[in-house]
Design a protein around this motif. Structure first.
Motif, PDB file in Angstrom:
ATOM      1  N   TYR A 103       7.032 -51.373  -5.552  1.00 30.33           N
ATOM      2  CA  TYR A 103       8.191 -50.697  -6.522  1.00 30.33           C
ATOM      3  C   TYR A 103       8.345 -51.223  -7.949  1.00 30.33           C
ATOM      4  O   TYR A 103       8.525 -50.729  -8.950  1.00 30.33           O
ATOM      5  CB  TYR A 103       9.541 -50.713  -5.805  1.00 30.33           C
ATOM      6  N   TRP A 157      20.811 -41.792 -10.396  1.00 32.94           N
ATOM      7  CA  TRP A 157      20.689 -40.284 -10.191  1.00 32.94           C
ATOM      8  C   TRP A 157      21.785 -39.326 -11.051  1.00 32.94           C
ATOM      9  O   TRP A 157      22.118 -38.435 -10.608  1.00 32.94           O
ATOM     10  CB  TRP A 157      20.948 -39.894  -8.748  1.00 32.94           C
ATOM     11  N   THR A 159       7.117 -52.660 -11.518  1.00 37.08           N
ATOM     12  CA  THR A 159       6.098 -52.367 -12.429  1.00 37.08           C
ATOM     13  C   THR A 159       5.680 -53.763 -13.017  1.00 37.08           C
ATOM     14  O   THR A 159       4.767 -53.657 -13.889  1.00 37.08           O
ATOM     15  CB  THR A 159       6.490 -51.316 -13.730  1.00 37.08           C
ATOM     16  N   LYS A 199       8.588 -44.364 -12.102  1.00 35.87           N
ATOM     17  CA  LYS A 199       7.956 -44.646 -11.091  1.00 35.87           C
ATOM     18  C   LYS A 199       8.606 -44.269  -9.618  1.00 35.87           C
ATOM     19  O   LYS A 199       8.045 -43.676  -8.822  1.00 35.87           O
ATOM     20  CB  LYS A 199       7.092 -46.131 -10.943  1.00 35.87           C
ATOM     21  N   ASN A 200       9.816 -44.925  -9.601  1.00 37.36           N
ATOM     22  CA  ASN A 200      10.630 -44.703  -8.229  1.00 37.36           C
ATOM     23  C   ASN A 200      11.203 -43.589  -8.329  1.00 37.36           C
ATOM     24  O   ASN A 200      11.659 -43.160  -7.146  1.00 37.36           O
ATOM     25  CB  ASN A 200      11.456 -46.087  -8.121  1.00 37.36           C
ATOM     26  N   ARG A 201      11.600 -42.814  -9.463  1.00 37.05           N
ATOM     27  CA  ARG A 201      12.491 -41.780  -9.288  1.00 37.05           C
ATOM     28  C   ARG A 201      11.995 -40.159  -9.619  1.00 37.05           C
ATOM     29  O   ARG A 201      12.572 -39.242  -9.109  1.00 37.05           O
ATOM     30  CB  ARG A 201      13.636 -41.925  -9.768  1.00 37.05           C
ATOM     31  N   GLU A 205      14.952 -50.867 -13.213  1.00 33.67           N
ATOM     32  CA  GLU A 205      14.264 -50.672 -12.039  1.00 33.67           C
ATOM     33  C   GLU A 205      14.619 -51.512 -10.970  1.00 33.67           C
ATOM     34  O   GLU A 205      14.549 -52.875 -11.141  1.00 33.67           O
ATOM     35  CB  GLU A 205      12.796 -50.732 -11.883  1.00 33.67           C
ATOM     36  N   ALA A 257      15.112 -46.024 -20.023  1.00 36.69           N
ATOM     37  CA  ALA A 257      14.904 -46.707 -18.723  1.00 36.69           C
ATOM     38  C   ALA A 257      13.624 -47.657 -18.561  1.00 36.69           C
ATOM     39  O   ALA A 257      12.859 -47.098 -19.407  1.00 36.69           O
ATOM     40  CB  ALA A 257      15.029 -45.652 -17.494  1.00 36.69           C
ATOM     41  N   THR A 258      13.479 -48.374 -17.899  1.00 35.16           N
ATOM     42  CA  THR A 258      12.301 -49.234 -17.695  1.00 35.16           C
ATOM     43  C   THR A 258      11.386 -48.379 -17.145  1.00 35.16           C
ATOM     44  O   THR A 258      11.696 -47.281 -16.000  1.00 35.16           O
ATOM     45  CB  THR A 258      12.522 -50.279 -16.637  1.00 35.16           C
ATOM     46  N   LEU A 259      10.040 -48.405 -17.044  1.00 30.52           N
ATOM     47  CA  LEU A 259       9.221 -47.615 -16.399  1.00 30.52           C
ATOM     48  C   LEU A 259       9.139 -47.579 -14.992  1.00 30.52           C
ATOM     49  O   LEU A 259       8.764 -46.400 -14.336  1.00 30.52           O
ATOM     50  CB  LEU A 259       7.706 -48.145 -16.817  1.00 30.52           C
ATOM     51  N   GLY A 260       9.518 -48.703 -14.286  1.00 29.51           N
ATOM     52  CA  GLY A 260       9.816 -48.728 -13.030  1.00 29.51           C
ATOM     53  C   GLY A 260      10.759 -47.396 -12.451  1.00 29.51           C
ATOM     54  O   GLY A 260      10.595 -46.938 -11.319  1.00 29.51           O
ATOM     55  N   GLU A 261      11.763 -47.035 -13.319  1.00 28.35           N
ATOM     56  CA  GLU A 261      12.513 -46.123 -12.886  1.00 28.35           C
ATOM     57  C   GLU A 261      11.714 -44.879 -12.803  1.00 28.35           C
ATOM     58  O   GLU A 261      12.034 -44.024 -11.840  1.00 28.35           O
ATOM     59  CB  GLU A 261      13.826 -46.056 -13.921  1.00 28.35           C
ATOM     60  N   TYR A 319       2.574 -46.138 -13.954  1.00 27.77           N
ATOM     61  CA  TYR A 319       3.968 -45.804 -14.163  1.00 27.77           C
ATOM     62  C   TYR A 319       4.451 -44.383 -14.009  1.00 27.77           C
ATOM     63  O   TYR A 319       5.916 -44.247 -13.817  1.00 27.77           O
ATOM     64  CB  TYR A 319       4.305 -46.024 -15.838  1.00 27.77           C
ATOM     65  N   GLN A 371      19.749 -47.926 -20.652  1.00 30.44           N
ATOM     66  CA  GLN A 371      18.571 -48.715 -20.077  1.00 30.44           C
ATOM     67  C   GLN A 371      18.853 -48.738 -18.698  1.00 30.44           C
ATOM     68  O   GLN A 371      19.436 -49.820 -18.485  1.00 30.44           O
ATOM     69  CB  GLN A 371      18.267 -49.860 -20.860  1.00 30.44           C
ATOM     70  N   ASP A 372      18.248 -47.942 -17.907  1.00 33.19           N
ATOM     71  CA  ASP A 372      18.303 -48.274 -16.342  1.00 33.19           C
ATOM     72  C   ASP A 372      17.263 -49.319 -16.088  1.00 33.19           C
ATOM     73  O   ASP A 372      16.265 -49.056 -16.480  1.00 33.19           O
ATOM     74  CB  ASP A 372      18.252 -47.083 -15.338  1.00 33.19           C
TER      75      ASP A 372
END
Ligand SMILES: [Zn+2]
Lengths: 572, 434
Positions: free
Chosen positions: A545, A198, A547, B141-143, A345, B135-139, B165, A342-343
């Protein structure tokens, strides 16, 4: 059956209490043995310094380093350490090489081997991108490798801590190590990676992680307990909160104290704190910034439960790369530098920022001193691991330079005599006259790693150990490292011989062979009932959650061409 | 009938890994579940398109069938006799094949480049200027509560992107999916993706950099410098846009070739990265390139760890040299600098400018591909290969740089790209030894 006899070696092996004594070493089938037959190939070491192969316990050499390469193509041509950096054309025996801070994979293998190193530990591997780390491992020749799995901002970890499920937590950790083929638990800025999701950070050990109702302190202690419950060979490996902030030594001390009550399950530390140089700052801002090394080393000197590594700074260009996403963003804004992020997930954050350390900058000068102060003020070398957090503090190819800092007060003085009065007033280094012996250096560069990582076959030259051996172009009794530091540097820059599993890989500084090294990973057994309960929660994570599907997440056998599976049994 | 779950679709940079494939006793795929229309036609196309059945060599102007050994020998001779070979393509194949291709290029002193040369190459240059805050694609998707598609049209190019995604997906902090996300499209024309958006901003062709610069000025508190209209967008709308971005909790800019290949090329990507950095002073923002070929990202990754550079790598001097604009595939073709070419898993015959093609037609050309395409018309040696992701396994990198292992779904008589590259390395060594 291949046999080698190394004669007239001046062996320094802290494990055996051997301090530069003339002896012979026998090698058969990649191991050190009692004796060899008359058919053994004989190598005359001519009294030169002979150590077990070096072991870099904290380096960024696979995975995230690729982002560094990608954004800094200029690094490929840099050649500040001739012989160990820059572009080198392919030969019959070697692939083409480039780079300095972020060399290509082949150069990493060759250059470490030239320095007499035979094992490296990649310090940060998010499970979701672990496959990538192993793909790079496959292309790093010669060296044995291991990777630490990032778990300090992981959703499943934080939820199990919040829900007070220590058994499931341990089961998940075991699974994550298996999925990523990791060797141990890495915690970076605990909780901060999630907060960075965030654009925020956590401010200290008791600042709760947004949305997860756990504190960094809880993440640290509960992962520490899980680590011991699983009987893992290494302890938790921690990059503290508040890295790079003036005044952060207090957070570092608090973190260290948290682990006083965690009992190690193995004969090793219960906590390793990494690149403490970046976490031993006093002062309240960059104006009154000064060394916090005396406070940190005072604590470490009386503590018995921990080890740390230096994270020594090297002047010149470096590339910072860390799972500490907020730190990298702050670096890029402060220094007006390019910034990659690079965050990952459900797991963590990360960032990469190139920068350059200058002796003219008072902050950089003090940082340079802090790394050395820590190594020299901590009395017991068995608590100190030699690192530059390569390439964060500087590239590993500068290790020979760092050796001279530790072995020669004169050399240190040559460097700090160029600092400003302001900088000198903020450090204690000029008051330290300690100079390390070869034996103490051997502890910090190979022996402590064997103990810290629970790899008894590494870092020593006892019967049965891996025949990973470095012979340096230097006769210990004929040199005074305190004065002849330039000779020491040269000797440590290219071995006379490096053996890897009994195979000659470097001769007179040239690569002779590049066999494929091993990859160590830990398979911690967990009782079926705990595992299946944990798997149910995990299935949900993947279903809703992630991917990537769970089956495609696990790193397949194909990525570990030469695996060594270390099995442990958890206490449940 | 064997049912294979969690198969990976090797079509676009989404690399969807939830495909269910049914294979019958005759080694045919009879059922494909979860794939989009493009993915579906890739799996199905296997049995509909005509394959090149055997290796071929051009003799007296015509491609004729030959043994694998003869094709290998001929190809290796071309490589050995060439002073400067171009190796091109390698994006619709596995990382393992790419690794071997790089080794072959290194050993033959060739120049190797990927299809990024004609698509996302400028994003690499932009990353070298300003970095790549992703960021990865899941970031997402989730945020993400604000998703911006800029110069890309996923409805057609990446059909499952929206549901898996981005906009339509549901995630941890966005449990209601599309209802909780805003979708913004910036493009030069109202695409089908734009039709699904909450807001569509139409900009003048080639004016992306102007728009980026204006947005940065507003976000950094300098709205007074903005003229009444920028890039065809009114100041009022720009202010609204900037507000939308700053007020989002998590935003992602997905950018496509509309950004990377329009005027100002890499400066656009550079600008987007700077915009993302500035936005992070106020909120959380990331960017992800919408990569087309399923493993164009993989080429960049493998090339970078093996050579230090992501593309346009010249091994003429024995070490990698990189200078896009000088060492790109098109650059050396247009300058008529190369005297042989090896082209794998790509079709320059359909995508390169005329001048480059004229040079390709002049020089010996080795093609490695499962299917005939316009490049085959120019080829002198043709190796048919297994379709990676269906007939061969191996790694590929998703658009967000996540490595995924593609499965082998059916048996094949064809050799893989990786095997052919390996065999070529061996053959070249043999010929060099004499
Ligand atoms: Zn580190």
């Amino acid at each position: 059956m291949s046999e080698i006899l190394i004669k007239n070696a001046s062996v320094c092996d802290p494990f055996q209490g051997i301090d530069c004594e003339k002896m012979d070493l026998c090698i058969r089938n990649g191991k050190i043995v009692e004796s060899v037959s008359s058919k053994a190939k004989v190598i005359d070491a001519k009294g030169r310094l002979t150590l077990a192969g070096g072991f870099d316990g904290h380096t960024h050499s696979a995975g995230k380093i690729n982002v560094g390469r990608f954004m800094n193509p200029n690094d490929a041509r840099r050649n500040p350490v001739p012989g160990l950096s820059g572009k080198v054309a392919r030969t019959e025996k070697t692939r083409a090489q480039v780079g300095y801070n972020t060399p290509n994979t082949y150069a990493i293998g060759y250059r470490y081997a030239k320095l007499g190193y035979t094992t490296i530990c990649e310090a940060a591997m998010p499970p979701l991108s672990a496959r990538h780390t192993h793909e790079e491992f496959k292309e790093i020749p010669i060296l044995d490798k291991m990777g630490l799995t990032l778990l300090g901002s992981n959703w499943q970890v934080m939820e199990y801590i919040r829900d007070k499920e220590p058994e499931k937590l341990a089961a998940y950790v075991a699974w994550a190590l298996k999925a990523s083929r990791g060797y141990g638990i890495k915690i970076v800025n605990p909780g901060g990676g999630e907060a960075w999701g965030w654009g925020r950070n956590v401010s200290g050990l008791y600042d709760p992680v947004p949305n997860f109702e756990v504190t960094p302190a809880e993440i640290l202690t509960e992962l520490g307990k899980a680590n011991e419950k699983l009987n893992l060979p290494h302890s938790v490996h921690v990059h503290c909160n508040n890295l790079g902030h003036p005044g952060n030594y207090e957070t570092t001390l608090e973190t260290m104290k948290l682990f006083e009550k965690i009992k190690p399950s193995q004969k090793r530390q219960s906590l390793h704190v990494t690149h403490v140089q970046f976490n031993a700052y006093a002062g309240t801002s960059w104006r009154d910034f000064e060394t916090g090394a005396p406070m940190v080393s005072d604590y470490i000197n009386q503590a018995k439960h921990l080890t740390f590594d230096m994270g020594q700074l090297i002047f010149g260009p470096a590339v910072t790369m860390t799972a500490d996403g907020p730190v990298e963003y702050a670096n890029s804004r402060m220094l007006h530098e390019k910034w990659s992020n690079q965050d990952v997930e459900l797991e963590d954050a990360s960032g990469v920022v190139p920068l350059s350390y200058s002796p003219k900058s008072f902050v950089n000068a003090v940082q340079w001193a802090i790394g050395l102060e820590l190594a020299l003020l901590v009395k017991d070398p068995w608590k100190v691991m030699f690192t530059t957090d390569s390439p964060n503090g500087g590239s590993f190819v500068n290790y020979p330079e760092v050796v001279t800092y530790l072995m020669s007060a004169k050399k240190r003085e040559e460097v700090y005599s160029g600092f400003s009065e302001l900088a000198l007033g903020k450090m204690v280094l000029p008051e330290i006259d300690r100079e390390l012996s070869f034996s103490e250096l051997a502890v910090m560069t190979r022996a402590i790693q064997s103990k810290m990582y629970g790899r008894p076959e590494k870092g020593k030259l006892t019967i049965g150990a891996d025949a990973d051996i470095a012979i340096y172009e230097l006769v210990p009794e004929k040199i005074d490292p305190s004065v002849e530091h330039e000779k020491v540097k040269q000797a440590f820059s290219a071995t006379a011989y490096t053996f890897k599993d009994g195979k000659l890989v470097v001769k007179e500084g040239n690569i002779e062979a590049s066999p494929m090294g091993k990859t160590y990973w830990v398979n911690a057994e967990v009782p079926e009932r705990v595992d299946s309960a944990m798997q149910k929660d995990l299935e949900l994570k993947f279903k809703k959650y992630y991917t990537v599907s769970k089956s495609n997440y696990m790193v397949e056998d194909e990525y570990l061409p030469n695996p060594v599976e270390i099995t442990t049994k958890g206490d449940f | 009938m064997p049912v294979i779950k969690n198969a990976v679709c090797s079509l676009c940079g989404c690399l969807c890994d939830d495909i269910t494939v049914t294979v019958d006793e005759e080694n045919k795929i009879t059922k494909i579940e979860n794939a989009c229309i493009l993915g579906h036609s890739k799996f199905q196309g296997m049995f509909e398109h005509e394959r090149i059945e055997t290796p071929m060599i051009r003799k007296a102007g015509k491609l004729v069938s030959v043994s694998y050994e003869e094709a290998l020998e001929t190809a290796a001779k071309i490589l050995v006799n060439s002073k400067r070979t171009l190796s091109y393509g390698w994006c619709s194949t596995s990382c393992e094949a790419i690794s071997k291709a790089i080794q072959l290029a290194e050993e033959t002193g060739s120049l190797i480049d990927s299809t990024a040369n004609v698509c996302h190459g400028p994003s690499a240059l932009a990353a070298q200027e300003k970095g790549s805050p992703g960021a990865t694609l899941g970031e997402i998707k989730n945020r993400a509560d604000l998703i911006i598609f800029w110069g890309c049209n996923p409805v057609h190019a990446h059909p499952r992107h929206l549901s898996r995604y981005s906009s339509f997906s549901k995630g941890f902090f966005v449990p209601r999916g599309r209802k909780e996300r805003k979708m913004l499209v910036i493009d030069v024309r109202k695409t089908d993706t734009a039709k699904l958006a909450d807001k569509y901003v139409e900009i003048e062709q080639g004016a992306d950099l102007l728009l980026i610069t204006a947005l940065r000025s507003i976000i950094n508190g300098h709205e007074e410098v903005i003229p009444e209209k920028v890039a065809g967008v009114s100041k009022e709308e720009l202010l609204e846009l900037a507000k939308l971005m700053k007020e989002a909790k998590f935003l992602c800019v997905f950018f496509g070739m509309g950004v990377t290949q329009s005027r100002s090329k890499y400066k656009n990507g550079d600008g987007v990265a700077s915009l993302i950095s500035d936005l992070n002073q106020h909120t959380k923002a990331v960017m992800i390139g919408m990569r087309g070929h399923y493993n164009v990202t993989g080429f960049g990754q493998v090339a970078t760890w093996e050579t230090g550079f992501p593309m346009a790598i010249d091994f003429a001097k024995g070490y990698p040299y990189y200078n896009p604009g000088e060492t790109g595939a098109n650059d050396v073709l247009v300058r008529e600098e190369v005297d042989a070419a090896i082209i794998a898993a790509a079709d320059p015959g359909a995508h390169f400018p005329q001048k480059a093609l004229r040079q390709l037609a002049k020089i010996p050309l080795i093609q490695i591909d499962p299917y005939a395409n316009p490049t085959t018309e120019l080829a002198d040696v043709v190796f048919p290969t297994a379709v990676v992701g269906i007939e061969a396994e191996g790694s590929a990198y998703r658009m967000d740089a996540i490595s995924i292992r593609m499965k082998k779904l059916i048996e094949t008589k064809f050799k893989t790209d990786e095997e052919i590259a390996k065999d070529l390395i061996e053959k070249v060594r043999e010929l060099k030894r004499g």
